[in-house]
Design an enzyme around this catalytic site. Structure first.
Site, PDB file in Angstrom:
ATOM      1  N   LYS A   1       0.814  -1.222   0.000  1.00  0.00           N
ATOM      2  CA  LYS A   1       0.000   0.000   0.000  1.00  0.00           C
ATOM      3  C   LYS A   1       0.847   1.273   0.000  1.00  0.00           C
ATOM      4  O   LYS A   1       0.491   2.261  -0.651  1.00  0.00           O
ATOM      5  CB  LYS A   1      -0.965  -0.004   1.188  1.00  0.00           C
ATOM      6  CG  LYS A   1      -2.045  -1.072   1.087  1.00  0.00           C
ATOM      7  CD  LYS A   1      -3.013  -0.994   2.258  1.00  0.00           C
ATOM      8  CE  LYS A   1      -4.042  -2.107   2.190  1.00  0.00           C
ATOM      9  NZ  LYS A   1      -5.038  -2.016   3.289  1.00  0.00           N
TER      10      LYS A   1
ATOM     11  N   ASP B   1     -10.096   2.228   2.873  1.00  0.00           N
ATOM     12  CA  ASP B   1     -10.131   1.494   4.140  1.00  0.00           C
ATOM     13  C   ASP B   1     -10.934   2.231   5.211  1.00  0.00           C
ATOM     14  O   ASP B   1     -11.770   1.636   5.894  1.00  0.00           O
ATOM     15  CB  ASP B   1      -8.711   1.240   4.646  1.00  0.00           C
ATOM     16  CG  ASP B   1      -7.995   0.147   3.875  1.00  0.00           C
ATOM     17  OD1 ASP B   1      -8.683  -0.750   3.345  1.00  0.00           O
ATOM     18  OD2 ASP B   1      -6.757   0.186   3.790  1.00  0.00           O
TER      19      ASP B   1
END
Length: 267
Positions: A66, A103
């Site tokens: 990420k 997220d």
């Protein structure tokens, strides 16, 4: 022509994303293909480039890439990705790649819509100071809690993250003695290793929720929450909700997540 998407990670064989996005596509009548790509630890950018060149339309990014995905996108990232310093959703354009982070939005939707929790005015403890915590911290703060404290085994990391993002405090676990919280979120990997954060007794307020971002397993933290009389929930709902945010960005339609969450819990 079928549009192609993928999840890129290392390892990635365990990922539920292909099944989740297949369910979304079936329910919304979208013609897509979604697969797993396991990139070498030193080969993330190459894997993305090759998937784009082969006609890919977008990708999800999971551990440990990420932060690399954030750098890959350069300045072409959303505000929430910039705040998290991490990207989990790539949108491929003709000449550039746009980076997003879903997220935090996924966590908030699970907490508020699926679990009926009110964030505004609540006392929140966020455990961990790594990428998982950074990915959800901004949206949690924006939801208006009364107080948000970050706790970590290394107090210096918690303080640094709190100072950068405007949380109330960053502390080691021992400093939590005497404090109580309405929502306790485990963003550490302790559950994957059979452990739990070293919380002192009494931190779960009456009616509290203990939420573990690890999904698909009953972690020691969740057992700790139940033993303290709190509600306990794993991260299955967050997993599906963040995927739905990605699907919305790619396809312009938000899938119904409730049946997918229910089915995933039974798999």
């Amino acid at each position: 022509m079928t549009d192609r998407y993928a999840v890129i990670g290392h390892p990635v064989a365990h990922s539920k994303s292909p099944w989740i996005h297949a369910e979304f596509a079936r329910a919304t009548r979208q013609d897509i293909e979604y697969r797993r790509i396991e990139a070498p630890l030193d080969g993330f950018a190459r894997a993305v480039d090759e998937f784009r060149a082969a006609g890919g339309c977008g990708a999800n990014v999971t551990l440990p890439f990420k932060a690399q995905a954030f750098r890959y996108c350069g300045d072409n990232v959303s505000a929430r990705a910039r705040a998290a310093q991490a990207v989990n959703t790539l949108i491929f354009g003709n000449r550039e790649v746009h980076g997003e982070n879903t997220d935090g939005a996924g966590l908030l939707r699970d907490l508020t819509l699926n679990l009926g929790r009110r964030i505004a005015g609540s006392r929140i403890l966020l455990m961990g100071a790594g990428g998982a915590a950074q990915g959800v911290l901004g949206p949690l703060l924006a939801a208006g809690p009364q107080r948000l404290v970050i706790a970590n085994r290394t107090a210096e990391k918690a303080r640094a993250l709190a100072g950068r993002c405007g949380a109330a405090a960053g502390v080691g676990y021992e400093a939590l003695a005497g404090a109580q919280f309405d929502l306790l979120i485990n963003a550490t990997s302790a559950g994957l290793e059979g452990g739990a954060p070293a919380l002192p007794a009494g931190v779960f307020a009456p009616g509290a929720l203990g939420y573990d971002m690890v999904y698909g397993r009953d972690t020691p933290f969740l057992a700790m929450a139940r033993a303290a009389g709190a509600q306990a929930c794993d991260g299955t709902g967050m997993l599906v909700e963040q995927a739905a945010e990605s699907f919305l960005l790619w396809r312009g339609v938000r899938p119904d997540t409730a049946p997918v969450i229910a089915a995933l819990r039974q798999r």
